[in-house]
Design a protein around this motif. Structure first.
Motif, PDB file in Angstrom:
ATOM      1  N   GLY A   1      67.525  25.925  54.009  1.00 20.48           N
ATOM      2  CA  GLY A   1      67.252  24.870  54.983  1.00 20.48           C
ATOM      3  C   GLY A   1      67.440  25.398  56.393  1.00 20.48           C
ATOM      4  N   GLY A   2      67.368  24.462  57.362  1.00 28.01           N
ATOM      5  CA  GLY A   2      67.380  24.846  58.767  1.00 28.01           C
ATOM      6  C   GLY A   2      68.731  25.306  59.280  1.00 28.01           C
ATOM      7  N   ALA A   3      69.801  24.613  58.889  1.00 27.52           N
ATOM      8  CA  ALA A   3      71.121  24.992  59.384  1.00 27.52           C
ATOM      9  C   ALA A   3      71.464  26.422  58.967  1.00 27.52           C
TER      10      ALA A   3
ATOM     11  N   LYS B   1      61.864  22.601  56.858  1.00 27.75           N
ATOM     12  CA  LYS B   1      61.030  21.382  56.821  1.00 27.75           C
ATOM     13  C   LYS B   1      59.542  21.639  56.509  1.00 27.75           C
TER      14      LYS B   1
ATOM     15  N   ASN C   1      69.652  28.994  61.051  1.00 28.24           N
ATOM     16  CA  ASN C   1      70.277  29.283  62.345  1.00 28.24           C
ATOM     17  C   ASN C   1      71.556  30.097  62.189  1.00 28.24           C
TER      18      ASN C   1
ATOM     19  N   GLU D   1      65.245  25.125  71.088  1.00 25.62           N
ATOM     20  CA  GLU D   1      64.138  24.483  70.388  1.00 25.62           C
ATOM     21  C   GLU D   1      62.971  24.548  71.382  1.00 25.62           C
TER      22      GLU D   1
ATOM     23  N   ASP E   1      64.340  27.992  67.553  1.00 21.81           N
ATOM     24  CA  ASP E   1      64.598  27.122  66.399  1.00 21.81           C
ATOM     25  C   ASP E   1      63.365  26.229  66.241  1.00 21.81           C
TER      26      ASP E   1
ATOM     27  N   VAL F   1      62.644  24.681  63.411  1.00 26.43           N
ATOM     28  CA  VAL F   1      62.870  23.913  62.178  1.00 26.43           C
ATOM     29  C   VAL F   1      62.097  22.595  62.227  1.00 26.43           C
ATOM     30  N   MET F   2      62.109  21.931  63.384  1.00 20.50           N
ATOM     31  CA  MET F   2      61.394  20.666  63.501  1.00 20.50           C
ATOM     32  C   MET F   2      60.009  20.861  64.129  1.00 20.50           C
TER      33      MET F   2
ATOM     34  N   TYR G   1      69.848  20.024  68.713  1.00 24.11           N
ATOM     35  CA  TYR G   1      70.461  19.865  67.392  1.00 24.11           C
ATOM     36  C   TYR G   1      70.046  21.078  66.571  1.00 24.11           C
ATOM     37  N   HIS G   2      71.034  21.756  65.984  1.00 18.82           N
ATOM     38  CA  HIS G   2      70.711  22.972  65.230  1.00 18.82           C
ATOM     39  C   HIS G   2      71.190  22.941  63.790  1.00 18.82           C
ATOM     40  N   GLY G   3      71.783  21.818  63.336  1.00 22.51           N
ATOM     41  CA  GLY G   3      72.170  21.748  61.926  1.00 22.51           C
ATOM     42  C   GLY G   3      73.623  21.365  61.749  1.00 22.51           C
TER      43      GLY G   3
HETATM   44  C1  LIG Z   1      65.750  21.674  65.410  1.00 20.28           C
HETATM   45  C2  LIG Z   1      66.534  21.599  64.134  1.00 20.28           C
HETATM   46  N1  LIG Z   1      67.238  22.669  63.737  1.00 20.28           N
HETATM   47  C3  LIG Z   1      67.954  22.661  62.591  1.00 20.28           C
HETATM   48  C4  LIG Z   1      68.008  21.545  61.796  1.00 20.28           C
HETATM   49  C5  LIG Z   1      68.822  21.560  60.536  1.00 20.28           C
HETATM   50  O1  LIG Z   1      67.999  21.680  59.417  1.00 20.28           O
HETATM   51  P1  LIG Z   1      68.545  21.290  57.959  1.00 20.28           P
HETATM   52  O2  LIG Z   1      68.829  19.827  57.984  1.00 20.28           O
HETATM   53  O3  LIG Z   1      67.408  21.684  57.040  1.00 20.28           O
HETATM   54  O4  LIG Z   1      69.767  22.108  57.704  1.00 20.28           O
HETATM   55  C6  LIG Z   1      67.283  20.402  62.159  1.00 20.28           C
HETATM   56  C7  LIG Z   1      67.321  19.186  61.328  1.00 20.28           C
HETATM   57  O5  LIG Z   1      66.868  18.129  61.685  1.00 20.28           O
HETATM   58  C8  LIG Z   1      66.537  20.431  63.367  1.00 20.28           C
HETATM   59  O6  LIG Z   1      65.847  19.357  63.782  1.00 20.28           O
END
Ligand SMILES: Cc1ncc(COP(=O)(O)O)c(C=O)c1O
Length: 382
Positions: free
Chosen positions: A47-49, A210, A52, A148, A181, A183-184, A75-77
């Motif tokens: 996943g995203g967290a 995602k 990072n 981001e 980042d 992720v979104m 927001y990074h997780g």
């Molecule tokens: C920009 C960003 N980075 C990281 C994350 C964390 O991703 P995850 O929930 O898959 O760990 C999110 C989650 O919304 C996000 O929006």
């Protein structure tokens, strides 16, 4: 998508991450081919967290430095390291967090931290501020700047032209790893494979999750530049996850990327953002005094709600809860009553539909918003 997962389930569901698997290689190839510049190597996570977390570890090992600059509006997780990188209040309960995280302000013209009045001014001053932070921190101690490219949950903040290129130039000047980042923002949301493509900027590391497989099976990862990959050809990267590159997740990523291409999803997201969502949200703003700002691109939009358009006083205070947050809660309830489940954050309502949303569905969402905004307009002193 479902057939690809079913076929993979029948062939091989799980395998040690140390063993090569055709679907993992295929997913990595498809991602690397679409990533900008020489970002050619993929490290998979769940996943995203986690993406990072690993990007920061790579940047630290690659540079031999420890500090990381992260934006306040971010927001990074939710893992220990990623929540420490996060600038918004979800970080507070977990402090003190990772040592060495230093904060900066990114560009946000509507509520400029730099008293700017134009996009060009905001860009120039945000970059000057970043340089000043680096001067006081000692640029030689900074491993990475994480951002981001289009800030998501914390505002749908589209950077002014020149900002990402400016950060790229600063990173090059001081030997700092630029981590985007995505992720979104990545995989179609901004109408491109990667948000950075809008500005033709190549970071050193891109983190994703995602949209990489439309969320069908948990998957994330880091796309790595050749220079950083070379570091880990000389010294092994001391990391890895049991489910790294899980076959079911990778099969769904390969299928999703192909479907995006077959169905022209990125082009659709760009077009519906430019021609339908943006104009219709701006049309709402013309009729509802509670809308202070409309911004976004692709299928990534926010309306910022205010009590007064002149002063820009937010409809609810920063991080409001309980009675203070009542105007936003009323707006949410009104939307739900019309069959739309809203995403709100502070004084903003986000308009972030699936990348393949139809014109009819957008119209349905806009109509529900049009009705519900009457609740917010009642607080307006415009
Ligand atoms: C920009 C960003 N980075 C990281 C994350 C964390 O991703 P995850 O929930 O898959 O760990 C999110 C989650 O919304 C996000 O929006």
């Amino acid at each position: 998508m479902v057939a690809a997962i079913q076929e993979q389930a029948a062939r091989l569901c799980s395998v040690s991450p140390a063993l090569a698997v055709d679907v993992r290689s295929e997913a990595a190839r498809l991602i690397a081919e679409r990533a900008p510049g020489d970002l050619d190597v993929v490290f998979f996570t769940n996943g995203g967290a986690e993406a990072n977390e690993n990007a920061i570890r790579m940047a630290r090992l690659h540079t031999g430095r420890h500090k990381v600059l992260a934006a306040y509006r971010s927001y990074h997780g939710a893992t220990a390291g990623s929540i420490a990188l996060t600038g918004e209040p979800r970080r507070w309960p977990s402090e003190p967090g990772l040592p060495g995280v230093v904060r900066y302000w990114g560009p946000y013209l509507y509520r400029s931290s730099f008293h700017a009045t134009t996009e060009a001014e905001e860009c120039e001053r945000a970059l000057a501020h970043l340089r000043e932070v680096l001067m006081f921190e000692g640029a030689h101690t900074v491993a990475a700047i994480i951002l981001e490219p289009v800030v998501g949950t914390n505002g749908i903040l589209v950077p002014p032209d020149g900002y990402l290129a400016g950060v790229r130039a600063i990173c090059d000047e001081f030997g700092i790893v630029m981590v985007a980042d995505e992720v979104m923002a990545g995989f179609g949301r901004c109408g491109e494979w990667f948000a950075v493509d809008r500005w033709g900027v190549t970071p050193d590391l891109i983190t994703f999750a995602k949209g990489v497989n439309s969320g069908y099976v948990p998957l994330g990862g880091v796309i790595i530049s050749r220079a950083i990959a070379a570091t880990f050809a000389r010294q092994p990267f001391p990391g890895g996850l049991t489910y790294s590159g899980h076959p079911l997740a990778c099969a769904s990523a390969a299928a999703s990327i192909r479907i995006f291409e077959d169905e022209g999803i990125n082009q659709h997201a760009r077009r519906i953002g430019d021609e339908t969502i943006g104009p219709q949200l701006r049309d709402l703003a013309a009729r509802h005094p509670s809308i202070g700002d409309v911004r976004g691109l692709g299928v990534f939009w926010a309306v910022e709600l205010v009590r007064n358009r002149q002063t820009r006083e937010p409809l609810v205070p920063f991080n409001a809860g309980g009675a203070d947050a009542a105007p936003m809660a009323e707006l949410s309830a009104a939307l739900r009553a019309n069959g739309v489940w809203p995403f709100t954050h502070f004084n903003r309502l986000h308009f972030v539909p699936p990348c393949n949303v139809s014109e009819t569905e957008v119209a349905e969402g806009i109509a529900a918003l049009d009705v519900a905004l009457a609740t917010a307009d009642r607080y307006s002193r415009d």
